[in-house]
Design a protein around this motif. Sequence first.
Motif, PDB file in Angstrom:
ATOM      1  N   ALA A  44     -30.607  30.112 -57.892  1.00  0.00           N
ATOM      2  CA  ALA A  44     -30.519  28.950 -57.006  1.00  0.00           C
ATOM      3  C   ALA A  44     -29.120  28.342 -57.037  1.00  0.00           C
ATOM      4  O   ALA A  44     -28.553  28.010 -55.991  1.00  0.00           O
ATOM      5  CB  ALA A  44     -31.564  27.901 -57.395  1.00  0.00           C
ATOM      6  N   VAL A  45     -28.541  28.218 -58.221  1.00  0.00           N
ATOM      7  CA  VAL A  45     -27.179  27.675 -58.341  1.00  0.00           C
ATOM      8  C   VAL A  45     -26.193  28.598 -57.633  1.00  0.00           C
ATOM      9  O   VAL A  45     -25.288  28.140 -56.919  1.00  0.00           O
ATOM     10  CB  VAL A  45     -26.803  27.453 -59.824  1.00  0.00           C
ATOM     11  CG1 VAL A  45     -25.320  27.158 -59.980  1.00  0.00           C
ATOM     12  CG2 VAL A  45     -27.633  26.312 -60.408  1.00  0.00           C
ATOM     13  N   GLY A  46     -26.368  29.916 -57.806  1.00  0.00           N
ATOM     14  CA  GLY A  46     -25.504  30.871 -57.111  1.00  0.00           C
ATOM     15  C   GLY A  46     -25.617  30.755 -55.604  1.00  0.00           C
ATOM     16  O   GLY A  46     -24.608  30.813 -54.881  1.00  0.00           O
ATOM     17  N   THR A  47     -26.824  30.571 -55.112  1.00  0.00           N
ATOM     18  CA  THR A  47     -27.053  30.420 -53.680  1.00  0.00           C
ATOM     19  C   THR A  47     -26.395  29.152 -53.150  1.00  0.00           C
ATOM     20  O   THR A  47     -25.740  29.166 -52.101  1.00  0.00           O
ATOM     21  CB  THR A  47     -28.566  30.398 -53.383  1.00  0.00           C
ATOM     22  OG1 THR A  47     -29.141  31.612 -53.856  1.00  0.00           O
ATOM     23  CG2 THR A  47     -28.841  30.241 -51.907  1.00  0.00           C
ATOM     24  N   ILE A  48     -26.553  28.067 -53.883  1.00  0.00           N
ATOM     25  CA  ILE A  48     -25.916  26.803 -53.483  1.00  0.00           C
ATOM     26  C   ILE A  48     -24.401  26.971 -53.479  1.00  0.00           C
ATOM     27  O   ILE A  48     -23.705  26.495 -52.581  1.00  0.00           O
ATOM     28  CB  ILE A  48     -26.364  25.646 -54.405  1.00  0.00           C
ATOM     29  CG1 ILE A  48     -27.851  25.348 -54.165  1.00  0.00           C
ATOM     30  CG2 ILE A  48     -25.515  24.396 -54.179  1.00  0.00           C
ATOM     31  CD1 ILE A  48     -28.479  24.448 -55.209  1.00  0.00           C
ATOM     32  N   GLY A  49     -23.885  27.698 -54.479  1.00  0.00           N
ATOM     33  CA  GLY A  49     -22.447  27.965 -54.523  1.00  0.00           C
ATOM     34  C   GLY A  49     -21.968  28.765 -53.322  1.00  0.00           C
ATOM     35  O   GLY A  49     -20.927  28.456 -52.729  1.00  0.00           O
ATOM     36  N   LEU A  50     -22.735  29.787 -52.937  1.00  0.00           N
ATOM     37  CA  LEU A  50     -22.369  30.570 -51.751  1.00  0.00           C
ATOM     38  C   LEU A  50     -22.383  29.713 -50.489  1.00  0.00           C
ATOM     39  O   LEU A  50     -21.502  29.839 -49.633  1.00  0.00           O
ATOM     40  CB  LEU A  50     -23.333  31.751 -51.579  1.00  0.00           C
ATOM     41  CG  LEU A  50     -23.122  32.938 -52.494  1.00  0.00           C
ATOM     42  CD1 LEU A  50     -24.233  33.959 -52.303  1.00  0.00           C
ATOM     43  CD2 LEU A  50     -21.761  33.577 -52.247  1.00  0.00           C
ATOM     44  N   GLU A  51     -23.365  28.839 -50.390  1.00  0.00           N
ATOM     45  CA  GLU A  51     -23.426  27.958 -49.223  1.00  0.00           C
ATOM     46  C   GLU A  51     -22.251  26.983 -49.205  1.00  0.00           C
ATOM     47  O   GLU A  51     -21.694  26.686 -48.152  1.00  0.00           O
ATOM     48  CB  GLU A  51     -24.755  27.199 -49.177  1.00  0.00           C
ATOM     49  CG  GLU A  51     -25.868  27.988 -48.545  1.00  0.00           C
ATOM     50  CD  GLU A  51     -25.571  28.362 -47.107  1.00  0.00           C
ATOM     51  OE1 GLU A  51     -25.829  27.553 -46.197  1.00  0.00           O
ATOM     52  OE2 GLU A  51     -25.056  29.477 -46.887  1.00  0.00           O
ATOM     53  N   PHE A  52     -21.860  26.502 -50.389  1.00  0.00           N
ATOM     54  CA  PHE A  52     -20.687  25.628 -50.463  1.00  0.00           C
ATOM     55  C   PHE A  52     -19.448  26.376 -49.975  1.00  0.00           C
ATOM     56  O   PHE A  52     -18.669  25.852 -49.168  1.00  0.00           O
ATOM     57  CB  PHE A  52     -20.478  25.130 -51.903  1.00  0.00           C
ATOM     58  CG  PHE A  52     -19.240  24.309 -52.062  1.00  0.00           C
ATOM     59  CD1 PHE A  52     -19.229  22.968 -51.712  1.00  0.00           C
ATOM     60  CD2 PHE A  52     -18.066  24.888 -52.549  1.00  0.00           C
ATOM     61  CE1 PHE A  52     -18.072  22.207 -51.838  1.00  0.00           C
ATOM     62  CE2 PHE A  52     -16.911  24.147 -52.681  1.00  0.00           C
ATOM     63  CZ  PHE A  52     -16.906  22.795 -52.331  1.00  0.00           C
ATOM     64  N   LEU A  53     -19.278  27.608 -50.455  1.00  0.00           N
ATOM     65  CA  LEU A  53     -18.121  28.404 -50.030  1.00  0.00           C
ATOM     66  C   LEU A  53     -18.157  28.679 -48.527  1.00  0.00           C
ATOM     67  O   LEU A  53     -17.133  28.646 -47.854  1.00  0.00           O
ATOM     68  CB  LEU A  53     -18.073  29.726 -50.796  1.00  0.00           C
ATOM     69  CG  LEU A  53     -17.743  29.622 -52.286  1.00  0.00           C
ATOM     70  CD1 LEU A  53     -17.886  30.985 -52.956  1.00  0.00           C
ATOM     71  CD2 LEU A  53     -16.334  29.073 -52.491  1.00  0.00           C
ATOM     72  N   TYR A  79     -31.900  30.479 -46.345  1.00  0.00           N
ATOM     73  CA  TYR A  79     -31.990  31.220 -47.597  1.00  0.00           C
ATOM     74  C   TYR A  79     -31.697  30.327 -48.800  1.00  0.00           C
ATOM     75  O   TYR A  79     -32.198  30.561 -49.907  1.00  0.00           O
ATOM     76  CB  TYR A  79     -31.081  32.461 -47.591  1.00  0.00           C
ATOM     77  CG  TYR A  79     -29.626  32.200 -47.875  1.00  0.00           C
ATOM     78  CD1 TYR A  79     -29.126  32.329 -49.169  1.00  0.00           C
ATOM     79  CD2 TYR A  79     -28.744  31.827 -46.868  1.00  0.00           C
ATOM     80  CE1 TYR A  79     -27.784  32.093 -49.439  1.00  0.00           C
ATOM     81  CE2 TYR A  79     -27.413  31.594 -47.134  1.00  0.00           C
ATOM     82  CZ  TYR A  79     -26.930  31.730 -48.419  1.00  0.00           C
ATOM     83  OH  TYR A  79     -25.612  31.487 -48.687  1.00  0.00           O
ATOM     84  N   GLY A  80     -30.891  29.276 -48.581  1.00  0.00           N
ATOM     85  CA  GLY A  80     -30.623  28.318 -49.650  1.00  0.00           C
ATOM     86  C   GLY A  80     -31.868  27.511 -49.983  1.00  0.00           C
ATOM     87  O   GLY A  80     -32.221  27.338 -51.161  1.00  0.00           O
ATOM     88  N   TYR A  81     -32.542  27.019 -48.944  1.00  0.00           N
ATOM     89  CA  TYR A  81     -33.802  26.297 -49.161  1.00  0.00           C
ATOM     90  C   TYR A  81     -34.830  27.203 -49.839  1.00  0.00           C
ATOM     91  O   TYR A  81     -35.613  26.768 -50.687  1.00  0.00           O
ATOM     92  CB  TYR A  81     -34.365  25.783 -47.833  1.00  0.00           C
ATOM     93  CG  TYR A  81     -33.532  24.699 -47.206  1.00  0.00           C
ATOM     94  CD1 TYR A  81     -33.309  23.493 -47.855  1.00  0.00           C
ATOM     95  CD2 TYR A  81     -32.971  24.873 -45.941  1.00  0.00           C
ATOM     96  CE1 TYR A  81     -32.544  22.495 -47.282  1.00  0.00           C
ATOM     97  CE2 TYR A  81     -32.207  23.879 -45.354  1.00  0.00           C
ATOM     98  CZ  TYR A  81     -32.000  22.691 -46.025  1.00  0.00           C
ATOM     99  OH  TYR A  81     -31.245  21.701 -45.446  1.00  0.00           O
ATOM    100  N   TYR A  82     -34.822  28.454 -49.445  1.00  0.00           N
ATOM    101  CA  TYR A  82     -35.745  29.465 -49.977  1.00  0.00           C
ATOM    102  C   TYR A  82     -35.599  29.553 -51.496  1.00  0.00           C
ATOM    103  O   TYR A  82     -36.581  29.464 -52.235  1.00  0.00           O
ATOM    104  CB  TYR A  82     -35.377  30.772 -49.286  1.00  0.00           C
ATOM    105  CG  TYR A  82     -36.158  32.011 -49.608  1.00  0.00           C
ATOM    106  CD1 TYR A  82     -37.157  32.444 -48.753  1.00  0.00           C
ATOM    107  CD2 TYR A  82     -35.841  32.805 -50.708  1.00  0.00           C
ATOM    108  CE1 TYR A  82     -37.843  33.628 -48.988  1.00  0.00           C
ATOM    109  CE2 TYR A  82     -36.522  33.979 -50.950  1.00  0.00           C
ATOM    110  CZ  TYR A  82     -37.518  34.390 -50.092  1.00  0.00           C
ATOM    111  OH  TYR A  82     -38.191  35.556 -50.332  1.00  0.00           O
ATOM    112  N   MET A  83     -34.364  29.745 -51.961  1.00  0.00           N
ATOM    113  CA  MET A  83     -34.147  29.887 -53.406  1.00  0.00           C
ATOM    114  C   MET A  83     -34.407  28.585 -54.154  1.00  0.00           C
ATOM    115  O   MET A  83     -34.960  28.594 -55.249  1.00  0.00           O
ATOM    116  CB  MET A  83     -32.722  30.381 -53.693  1.00  0.00           C
ATOM    117  CG  MET A  83     -32.503  31.853 -53.442  1.00  0.00           C
ATOM    118  SD  MET A  83     -33.720  32.954 -54.221  1.00  0.00           S
ATOM    119  CE  MET A  83     -33.636  32.475 -55.931  1.00  0.00           C
ATOM    120  N   VAL A  84     -34.025  27.471 -53.553  1.00  0.00           N
ATOM    121  CA  VAL A  84     -34.249  26.179 -54.204  1.00  0.00           C
ATOM    122  C   VAL A  84     -35.738  25.904 -54.349  1.00  0.00           C
ATOM    123  O   VAL A  84     -36.216  25.498 -55.414  1.00  0.00           O
ATOM    124  CB  VAL A  84     -33.538  25.045 -53.420  1.00  0.00           C
ATOM    125  CG1 VAL A  84     -33.995  23.676 -53.904  1.00  0.00           C
ATOM    126  CG2 VAL A  84     -32.019  25.183 -53.572  1.00  0.00           C
TER     127      VAL A  84
END
Length: 196
Positions: A44-53, A79-84
Amino acid sequence: MADELKRRLVHSSGAGLVVLYLLSEAYDLGLTWERFRMLMVALAVGTIGLEFLRLRVGLDWQLYEKLTREYEQDQFAGYGYYMVSMTVAVLLFEPQIALPAMLMLAIGDPISGAVSDDSLKFVKGPTVLVTMFVVSALLAAPFLYETPLAVLAAALGATIADGVKVRLGDFIVDDNLTIPIYASVLAWVVLEFVPL
């Protein structure tokens, strides 16, 4: 249409996380529930990081073009909501509740989407609602078979999350965020408070 099929296949791949945990448990491979929780937090943190980038730095991989919808180009993607949401379910609930809730998102949501007419109704049609309920109940049954009412409650939660749009001001809450959470909460309520 091809991009939509790719999105649904990627969506379904989240079931692999559940399979990973179940195989590890069955073969005693060391992926305890606590370690699985840590893995989900890392993802989830990785996904949020990708969305930030993507949104703030301008990372523009071609993969994003294929797997995000047009309205997600300038906002946090599904996909970010999905992982969160999967991570929230895993952190707050035990495996018998969290794992089927994850499957309802990974498998139930794409199946529901396949029978949907993609209209912008605030409540989806009966075919979509029944499909999501039946698929969700089938996914929950192996985990909650000792408590049929919890199976039905989890399926109802997933169906409401998938079938009824929630609007907060101008923002429509993504069902990728709500499906595992609604399903988990309703199953938990039945297990905790309904005499069996």
